[in-house]
Enzyme design. Structure first.
Site, PDB file in Angstrom:
ATOM      1  N   LYS A  13      41.773  36.613  32.786  1.00 47.59           N
ATOM      2  CA  LYS A  13      40.550  35.687  32.094  1.00 47.59           C
ATOM      3  C   LYS A  13      39.800  36.436  31.161  1.00 47.59           C
ATOM      4  O   LYS A  13      39.464  36.127  29.473  1.00 47.59           O
ATOM      5  CB  LYS A  13      39.659  34.865  33.061  1.00 47.59           C
ATOM      6  N   ARG A  88      36.409  25.535  38.052  1.00 45.57           N
ATOM      7  CA  ARG A  88      36.346  25.988  39.452  1.00 45.57           C
ATOM      8  C   ARG A  88      36.679  25.078  41.446  1.00 45.57           C
ATOM      9  O   ARG A  88      37.354  25.473  41.676  1.00 45.57           O
ATOM     10  CB  ARG A  88      36.267  27.176  40.245  1.00 45.57           C
ATOM     11  N   ARG A 124      39.859  47.937  37.924  1.00 42.00           N
ATOM     12  CA  ARG A 124      39.406  47.413  37.345  1.00 42.00           C
ATOM     13  C   ARG A 124      37.964  47.938  37.269  1.00 42.00           C
ATOM     14  O   ARG A 124      37.764  48.831  38.154  1.00 42.00           O
ATOM     15  CB  ARG A 124      39.210  46.498  37.536  1.00 42.00           C
ATOM     16  N   ARG A 157      33.369  46.425  40.109  1.00 37.14           N
ATOM     17  CA  ARG A 157      32.821  45.467  40.902  1.00 37.14           C
ATOM     18  C   ARG A 157      32.851  45.622  42.640  1.00 37.14           C
ATOM     19  O   ARG A 157      33.464  45.699  42.766  1.00 37.14           O
ATOM     20  CB  ARG A 157      33.790  44.224  39.912  1.00 37.14           C
ATOM     21  N   ARG A 168      39.330  36.449  48.188  1.00 37.14           N
ATOM     22  CA  ARG A 168      39.165  36.072  46.676  1.00 37.14           C
ATOM     23  C   ARG A 168      40.565  34.688  46.536  1.00 37.14           C
ATOM     24  O   ARG A 168      40.333  34.334  45.801  1.00 37.14           O
ATOM     25  CB  ARG A 168      38.211  36.718  45.136  1.00 37.14           C
TER      26      ARG A 168
HETATM   27  P1  AP5 Z   1      39.789  40.948  33.755  1.00 33.50           P
HETATM   28  O1  AP5 Z   1      40.076  40.064  32.482  1.00 33.50           O
HETATM   29  O2  AP5 Z   1      38.895  40.366  33.487  1.00 33.50           O
HETATM   30  O3  AP5 Z   1      40.212  39.092  34.701  1.00 33.50           O
HETATM   31  P2  AP5 Z   1      39.695  37.922  35.156  1.00 33.50           P
HETATM   32  O4  AP5 Z   1      40.579  37.299  35.099  1.00 33.50           O
HETATM   33  O5  AP5 Z   1      38.632  37.878  34.222  1.00 33.50           O
HETATM   34  O6  AP5 Z   1      39.208  37.965  36.379  1.00 33.50           O
HETATM   35  P3  AP5 Z   1      38.058  38.652  37.396  1.00 33.50           P
HETATM   36  O7  AP5 Z   1      37.749  38.946  38.872  1.00 33.50           O
HETATM   37  O8  AP5 Z   1      36.628  38.275  36.388  1.00 33.50           O
HETATM   38  O9  AP5 Z   1      38.092  36.814  38.164  1.00 33.50           O
HETATM   39  P4  AP5 Z   1      37.332  36.493  38.587  1.00 33.50           P
HETATM   40  O10 AP5 Z   1      37.918  34.586  38.651  1.00 33.50           O
HETATM   41  O11 AP5 Z   1      37.757  36.205  40.424  1.00 33.50           O
HETATM   42  O12 AP5 Z   1      35.464  36.379  38.809  1.00 33.50           O
HETATM   43  P5  AP5 Z   1      34.753  35.607  37.900  1.00 33.50           P
HETATM   44  O13 AP5 Z   1      33.776  36.962  37.507  1.00 33.50           O
HETATM   45  O14 AP5 Z   1      35.140  34.414  37.028  1.00 33.50           O
HETATM   46  O15 AP5 Z   1      41.255  41.593  34.658  1.00 33.50           O
HETATM   47  C1  AP5 Z   1      41.583  42.225  35.063  1.00 33.50           C
HETATM   48  C2  AP5 Z   1      41.932  43.668  35.085  1.00 33.50           C
HETATM   49  O16 AP5 Z   1      42.983  43.368  34.898  1.00 33.50           O
HETATM   50  C3  AP5 Z   1      41.671  44.355  34.401  1.00 33.50           C
HETATM   51  O17 AP5 Z   1      41.218  45.711  35.151  1.00 33.50           O
HETATM   52  C4  AP5 Z   1      42.101  44.594  33.465  1.00 33.50           C
HETATM   53  O18 AP5 Z   1      41.716  45.762  31.955  1.00 33.50           O
HETATM   54  C5  AP5 Z   1      43.578  44.024  33.667  1.00 33.50           C
HETATM   55  N1  AP5 Z   1      44.232  43.431  32.816  1.00 33.50           N
HETATM   56  C6  AP5 Z   1      43.810  42.141  32.347  1.00 33.50           C
HETATM   57  N2  AP5 Z   1      45.341  41.901  31.294  1.00 33.50           N
HETATM   58  C7  AP5 Z   1      46.070  43.233  31.844  1.00 33.50           C
HETATM   59  C8  AP5 Z   1      47.241  42.926  31.260  1.00 33.50           C
HETATM   60  N3  AP5 Z   1      47.824  41.796  30.424  1.00 33.50           N
HETATM   61  N4  AP5 Z   1      47.844  44.128  32.280  1.00 33.50           N
HETATM   62  C9  AP5 Z   1      47.430  45.005  32.669  1.00 33.50           C
HETATM   63  N5  AP5 Z   1      46.932  44.759  32.999  1.00 33.50           N
HETATM   64  C10 AP5 Z   1      45.722  43.518  32.508  1.00 33.50           C
HETATM   65  O19 AP5 Z   1      34.000  34.990  39.727  1.00 33.50           O
HETATM   66  C11 AP5 Z   1      33.092  36.376  40.438  1.00 33.50           C
HETATM   67  C12 AP5 Z   1      32.799  35.392  41.027  1.00 33.50           C
HETATM   68  O20 AP5 Z   1      31.180  34.507  41.011  1.00 33.50           O
HETATM   69  C13 AP5 Z   1      33.270  34.456  42.639  1.00 33.50           C
HETATM   70  O21 AP5 Z   1      34.340  34.755  43.321  1.00 33.50           O
HETATM   71  C14 AP5 Z   1      32.155  33.105  42.605  1.00 33.50           C
HETATM   72  O22 AP5 Z   1      31.856  33.762  43.492  1.00 33.50           O
HETATM   73  C15 AP5 Z   1      31.458  33.416  41.856  1.00 33.50           C
HETATM   74  N6  AP5 Z   1      31.642  32.192  40.574  1.00 33.50           N
HETATM   75  C16 AP5 Z   1      31.944  32.609  39.445  1.00 33.50           C
HETATM   76  N7  AP5 Z   1      32.097  31.109  38.700  1.00 33.50           N
HETATM   77  C17 AP5 Z   1      31.586  30.099  39.961  1.00 33.50           C
HETATM   78  C18 AP5 Z   1      31.613  28.772  39.762  1.00 33.50           C
HETATM   79  N8  AP5 Z   1      33.139  28.939  38.695  1.00 33.50           N
HETATM   80  N9  AP5 Z   1      32.061  28.121  40.829  1.00 33.50           N
HETATM   81  C19 AP5 Z   1      31.792  28.710  41.758  1.00 33.50           C
HETATM   82  N10 AP5 Z   1      31.477  30.209  42.285  1.00 33.50           N
HETATM   83  C20 AP5 Z   1      31.923  31.212  40.949  1.00 33.50           C
HETATM   84 MG    MG Z   2      36.461  37.840  33.933  1.00 30.35          MG
END
Ligand code: AP5
Ligand code: MG
Length: 212
Positions: A13, A88, A124, A157, A168
């Site tokens: 994402k 979410r 990552r 991270r 997660r």
């Molecule tokens: P990346 O692009 O970083 O993936 P992502 O989908 O953004 O993954 P996240 O871990 O950021 O998602 P998340 O939803 O768990 O975390 P968030 O920060 O939102 O890619 C991942 C890896 O794969 C990278 O190394 C990249 O290079 C590689 N990659 C990408 N595309 C690829 C491809 N096509 N092929 C190969 N490799 C690839 O949330 C974190 C925490 O915050 C949550 O757990 C929660 O506690 C809190 N939080 C955030 N938002 C909310 C909400 N709305 N409500 C409640 N809690 C929340």
């Molecule tokens: Mg992300």
């Protein structure tokens, strides 16, 4: 253009959001990044959010909905925005609908099976300063452990450990996946295969957005 990005942790994402935001000139709004900024600044919100994030749990809706509502009221969101990691829960999706004057245009699901996620997450590396995301194998930075964009030292991270990623993922399938049906019923759901190469996924996204 008002877009919501859906997909499990590690689906890509954040990676795709950076490109979409540049190409379509809309702000990239990531609740995860907002919480991480609050944690690094040791704000009251950051201190509360950290306890949940470190365990891989969702931050409660009461703490999350208001920061998004506030962010969307900014001038730069007038012509659209890209939400990454929000909504979410169904409660967050309903709140979003209630504070928008027009419905969102597209809920874009980046589909990646559970089995692919672990390698993505543990490999990552992220930039703590500008939020750019890399992968030691799939998307390495030009200079090892240095951000291509701003030159800062890359970090891992805290919630990318094997145990926290498993939690997660469970949380995603229980609390967030129901949003796929939610947006399908509103006829705005589009899906791309997130297992392809990063640039091909982006081409597929442009195709989908062009059709909508
Ligand atoms: P990346 O692009 O970083 O993936 P992502 O989908 O953004 O993954 P996240 O871990 O950021 O998602 P998340 O939803 O768990 O975390 P968030 O920060 O939102 O890619 C991942 C890896 O794969 C990278 O190394 C990249 O290079 C590689 N990659 C990408 N595309 C690829 C491809 N096509 N092929 C190969 N490799 C690839 O949330 C974190 C925490 O915050 C949550 O757990 C929660 O506690 C809190 N939080 C955030 N938002 C909310 C909400 N709305 N409500 C409640 N809690 C929340
Ligand atoms: Mg992300």
């Amino acid at each position: 253009m008002k877009i919501v990005l859906l997909g499990p942790p590690g689906a890509g994402k954040g990676t795709q959001a950076k490109q979409i935001s540049n190409d379509y000139n809309i702000p990239h709004i990531s609740t995860g990044d907002m919480f991480r900024k609050n944690i690094s600044e040791k704000t009251e919100l950051g201190i509360k959010a950290k306890g949940y994030m470190d365990k891989g749990l969702l931050v409660p809706d009461e703490l999350t909905i208001d920061i998004v509502k506030d962010r969307l009221s900014n001038e730069d969101c007038k012509n659209g925005f890209l939400l990454d990691g929000f909504p979410r829960t169904v409660k967050q999706a309903e709140a979003l609908d209630s504070f928008l004057t027009e419905p969102i245009d597209t809920a874009l699901l980046i589909e990646v099976p559970r089995d692919n996620i672990l390698e993505r997450m543990t490999g990552r590396r992220v930039c703590p300063k500008c939020g750019a995301s890399y992968h030691i194998k799939f998307n390495p930075s030009k200079i090892e452990m240095k951000c291509d964009v701003c030159g800062s030292e890359l970090i891992q991270r805290k919630d990318d450990s094997v145990e926290t990623v498993a939690e997660r993922l469970d949380v995603y399938y229980k609390q967030t996946e129901p949003l796929v049906e939610y947006y399908k019923s509103k006829n705005v759901l589009c899906t791309v295969d997130g297992t392809k190469d990063i640039n091909i996924v982006f081409e597929d996204i442009k195709d989908v957005l062009g059709r909508n």
